[in-house]
Structure formats: C-alpha cells, structure tokens
Design a protein around this motif. Structure first.
Motif, mmCIF file in Angstrom:
data_model
loop_
_atom_site.group_PDB
_atom_site.id
_atom_site.type_symbol
_atom_site.label_atom_id
_atom_site.label_comp_id
_atom_site.label_asym_id
_atom_site.label_seq_id
_atom_site.Cartn_x
_atom_site.Cartn_y
_atom_site.Cartn_z
ATOM 1 N N GLY A 175 1.132 -0.768 -0.068
ATOM 2 C CA GLY A 175 0.055 -0.104 0.226
ATOM 3 C C GLY A 175 0.594 1.284 0.102
ATOM 4 N N GLY A 176 1.928 0.871 0.283
ATOM 5 C CA GLY A 176 2.819 2.391 0.485
ATOM 6 C C GLY A 176 3.510 2.274 -0.086
ATOM 7 N N THR A 177 3.738 1.664 -1.902
ATOM 8 C CA THR A 177 4.316 1.713 -2.755
ATOM 9 C C THR A 177 3.810 2.317 -3.728
ATOM 10 N N PRO A 197 -0.552 -7.163 4.439
ATOM 11 C CA PRO A 197 -2.522 -7.167 3.941
ATOM 12 C C PRO A 197 -2.919 -7.339 2.647
ATOM 13 N N VAL A 198 -1.911 -6.937 1.920
ATOM 14 C CA VAL A 198 -2.183 -6.716 0.442
ATOM 15 C C VAL A 198 -2.265 -8.257 0.165
ATOM 16 N N ASP A 239 -5.967 -3.938 8.569
ATOM 17 C CA ASP A 239 -6.417 -4.693 7.128
ATOM 18 C C ASP A 239 -6.299 -4.414 6.031
ATOM 19 N N HIS A 240 -5.386 -2.758 5.456
ATOM 20 C CA HIS A 240 -4.444 -2.007 4.701
ATOM 21 C C HIS A 240 -3.193 -1.966 5.252
ATOM 22 N N GLY A 241 -2.763 -2.273 5.855
ATOM 23 C CA GLY A 241 -0.764 -1.581 6.000
ATOM 24 C C GLY A 241 -0.630 -0.134 6.480
ATOM 25 N N VAL A 242 -0.112 0.215 6.873
ATOM 26 C CA VAL A 242 0.699 1.450 7.239
ATOM 27 C C VAL A 242 0.132 2.076 6.341
ATOM 28 N N GLY A 243 0.897 2.166 4.952
ATOM 29 C CA GLY A 243 0.624 2.694 3.532
ATOM 30 C C GLY A 243 -0.512 3.078 3.070
ATOM 31 N N GLY A 244 -1.248 1.895 3.144
ATOM 32 C CA GLY A 244 -2.615 2.008 2.468
ATOM 33 C C GLY A 244 -3.061 2.223 3.234
ATOM 34 N N THR A 245 -3.103 2.904 4.690
ATOM 35 C CA THR A 245 -4.215 3.302 5.368
ATOM 36 C C THR A 245 -4.055 4.628 5.685
ATOM 37 N N SER A 246 -5.002 5.763 4.531
ATOM 38 C CA SER A 246 -4.565 6.899 4.466
ATOM 39 C C SER A 246 -6.187 7.690 6.589
ATOM 40 N N LEU A 247 -5.870 9.224 6.322
ATOM 41 C CA LEU A 247 -6.520 9.543 6.916
ATOM 42 C C LEU A 247 -8.096 10.029 7.379
ATOM 43 N N GLN A 248 -8.383 10.243 5.484
ATOM 44 C CA GLN A 248 -9.686 9.918 5.193
ATOM 45 C C GLN A 248 -10.570 9.033 6.100
ATOM 46 N N MET A 249 -9.643 7.589 5.329
ATOM 47 C CA MET A 249 -9.928 6.346 5.928
ATOM 48 C C MET A 249 -10.293 6.033 7.312
ATOM 49 N N ILE A 250 -9.192 6.815 7.882
ATOM 50 C CA ILE A 250 -9.343 6.802 9.539
ATOM 51 C C ILE A 250 -10.684 7.841 9.603
ATOM 52 N N ALA A 251 -10.800 9.041 9.746
ATOM 53 C CA ALA A 251 -11.559 9.847 9.811
ATOM 54 C C ALA A 251 -13.569 9.062 10.126
ATOM 55 N N ASP A 252 -13.422 8.784 8.580
ATOM 56 C CA ASP A 252 -14.565 7.686 8.288
ATOM 57 C C ASP A 252 -14.571 6.797 9.402
#
Lengths: 188, 188
Positions: free
Chosen positions: A31-33, A113-114, B27-40
């Motif tokens: 996800g970070g790539t 996770p992906v 679920d998505h990895g740190v890099g795959g998690t955006s602040l928008q997702m957290i806020a939602d």
DNA sequence: GTCTATAGAATGATAGAC
DNA sequence: GTCTATCATTCTATAGAC
C-alpha cells in the motif's frame, strides 16, 4: 495453468519490474508503494510500467506467482515421493532454502495485508498452500496441529527478522531446519 | 518518560483514534491507510483527526506506545523478580496473553515495514525489545540463540495466522505456551 | 472538538506520438 | 517499449468559523 507456467510467461522487462516491485514492497509495504516509485527505481516512466502491467494489482499478482513457483516445484517432488518422512524433510529443507535466499522479502510475502488478501483470493495459491501443509503436517488438522502449522509458517517467515540479519545463510538454514523439524515431529 | 506514562497521556478521543487506526492498519497496512479512512471509520472529518494528531506519523507512534505499554508492565515485574526461570515463564505467558487478545493486530505491529522502521528508530521501543529478550533468552546471544529469538518472536506473531483463526483464545494460549517454552528451554 | 473549505502535491490510469 | 501530456481522484495538511 500451473504457477510455474504462469511465472514463465513474463518477459525480461516484466521480471525486472517484478523484482524491483518486491524490493519496494518489502521496504514500504504494498500500500505504501506507488507506481511512480517503481518506475523511478527502474529508471523509466509510469507509462512504461503500465505497458507491462495494466494495473497495480497485476504487479502484485505477478510477484506472488514468481515467488511461489519454486515452492510448487519442491511440492510436486515431495508428492511424487509419497508422504514419506524423508520426502517431508526434503520439502521442508527446500522451503527454508527458498526463504533464506530471499530474506528481506519473505515477511512481506507472508504478512503484508494486500498480499495476504490476494494469496487468499487467488485459487492457484490457495491450492498450493493447502497441499504444502498437507504434506508437511497431514490432512485434517485439529486445533493443536493448527497452532503448530501457524508457528511453523511463522518460523520460516522469521528469516527476515532483525535478530538474524547478521547470521550467514548456511547457519540460518541449519538452525532453522533443526527448530522446524522439532515442530513437525513433535509428539502429540 | 516510560512508555506506560506516554500511553497514559492520550485523551479518550485520541485513544479511539488509535484503536481505529490500528484496525485499519491491520486490514490495509500503514501505507495503505489514509487519514480520510481513519476519519470515516471514526465518523468525523479529517480536520478533527488533525486536531488530535498533527501528522500521520504521530498516530503511528501513538499506536506503538499504547500497545507496547502492557509489555513494559510485564517486563518490569519479571526484572524485579530476577532472571529466575519462573519469572521468565510468567513473562512469556503474559506476552502470549497480550498477543492472543489482539490477534488481528499483532502481525501488523511486528511486520508492517513502517511500524518496523519506527520501532527500530524509536529509542524507548528499542530498549524495551532488548530488555524483553534479555530476560527471555539471556544477554549476549550467539548465532544459534539469535535464530531462536527470531523464531520465538515470530511464533508469538503467529496468533494472527489464518490457520488459527478458528482456534479459541484459551486453546491458542495453552498450545503457544507449550511450543514457545520448548523453544526457550531447548538444550544447546 | 468538530466543521467547511481549500491549497498543493501525488495517486492510478489512459491517449497518442515516436 | 518508452516517451510526454493529461485526466479525475485522492492524498496530507492548514485556515478559520462555530
């Protein structure tokens, strides 16, 4: 089509992309790539990468196929030899060998996770995994055997751990073979 | 300042954010998690999250602090009791217990490249980790002991593995205690 | 503590030239 | 097979009102 056959169909350029992608996945997670990062590491533009793979998901899948293919080979030899203890030990050795030789990447392949999601959704990899553990630990597992299977899997994944970063390949393989054999042969 | 103290300073709202973030990281990895997702997931806007943490990195660090704090407690008890085998076994039990109770998240905390990097760069967590393994496995480790340490660490991380998803907490704890004790007490 | 609104950069992906 | 140029979307982060 077998994983070996699928993996064999990628072009040289695609294989370079796959290799580069895996290294970046290991450093930043899938996800970070970004495709931009992959393109930069390859020294080409994003469009060139899209010419090889029509989506990021396709790269992720290709990475899985290429790195599971050697396991398929080892598994088929073990199955052909029957479920003998000797065949099991040989299979375990080859799995460990493959893992140690790609240390940095193994943890990503097993834990990101992906990749875990794709690995679970993609039928060829599902089958490979269940066949692999059927040979190593038997067919129908009770709770006790399931925990052993999970620990075995995690133990192999430990090749990328910081604690063993300075341990040379041969020592790591030997020690890991020892520990994991005990896990498999442990009396009930 | 100890990890326990740092973790204790977060407000209720911040703790909710930390908990939610960790679930998404898993679920998505740190890099795959955006602040928008957290806020939602929290049912608020991004701006509200930024009011609590001035950057994504701060959330990542907070997640680490909160989930390492219980280990610090267990570690200090074990150190106070001296390096007795009994104290080691008790520490191992508490580590396993903490891991099983947060199954889905453990693999992320141990393996996500971003968290691993932060965990290695952040002095309080570095110290905690080396103290923990010093009690469990001794002070200066040779190659053999390092492999055992890595496998032990990975074995604990296996609580999140798909193979044991259906195993209940108590069984998992018991089996894991058994297997890991053998790893620690294994004769040279 | 939460909101709306916004800035500026980066994202995945595509079209078309060479 | 690689490029430039571009699209719509999403990202992190901030300003200012309630």
């Amino acid at each position: 089509m077998s994983l070996r056959e699928r993996a064999g169909q990628y072009s040289e350029a695609q294989l370079r992309t796959i290799e580069t992608a895996l290294e970046l996945f290991a450093d930043h997670g899938v996800g970070g790539t970004s495709l931009q990062m992959i393109a930069d590491a390859l020294g080409v533009t994003k469009a060139a990468v899209y010419h090889q793979f029509n989506a990021k998901e396709a790269i992720v899948l290709a990475v899985l196929e290429v790195y599971l293919a050697p396991l398929e080979d080892a598994l088929e030899e073990a199955e052909a030899a029957g479920g003998t203890p000797k065949a099991r030990a040989a299979l375990l050795s080859r799995v460990i060998e493959a893992a140690v030789e790609r240390r940095q990447a193994v943890s990503t392949l097993q834990n990101d996770p992906v990749l875990v999601r794709v690995l679970g959704d993609y039928e060829p990899s599902r089958q490979l995994w269940s066949r692999l553990f059927a040979v190593l630990l038997g067919d129908d597992l009770d709770d006790r055997a399931r925990v052993r299977a999970a620990v075995l899997s995690a133990a192999i994944g430990s090749v990328g751990h910081a604690f063993v970063a300075d341990v040379d390949d041969e020592t790591l393989k030997t020690q890991l073979r020892d520990l994991t054999r005990r896990l498999i042969l442990l009396p009930g």
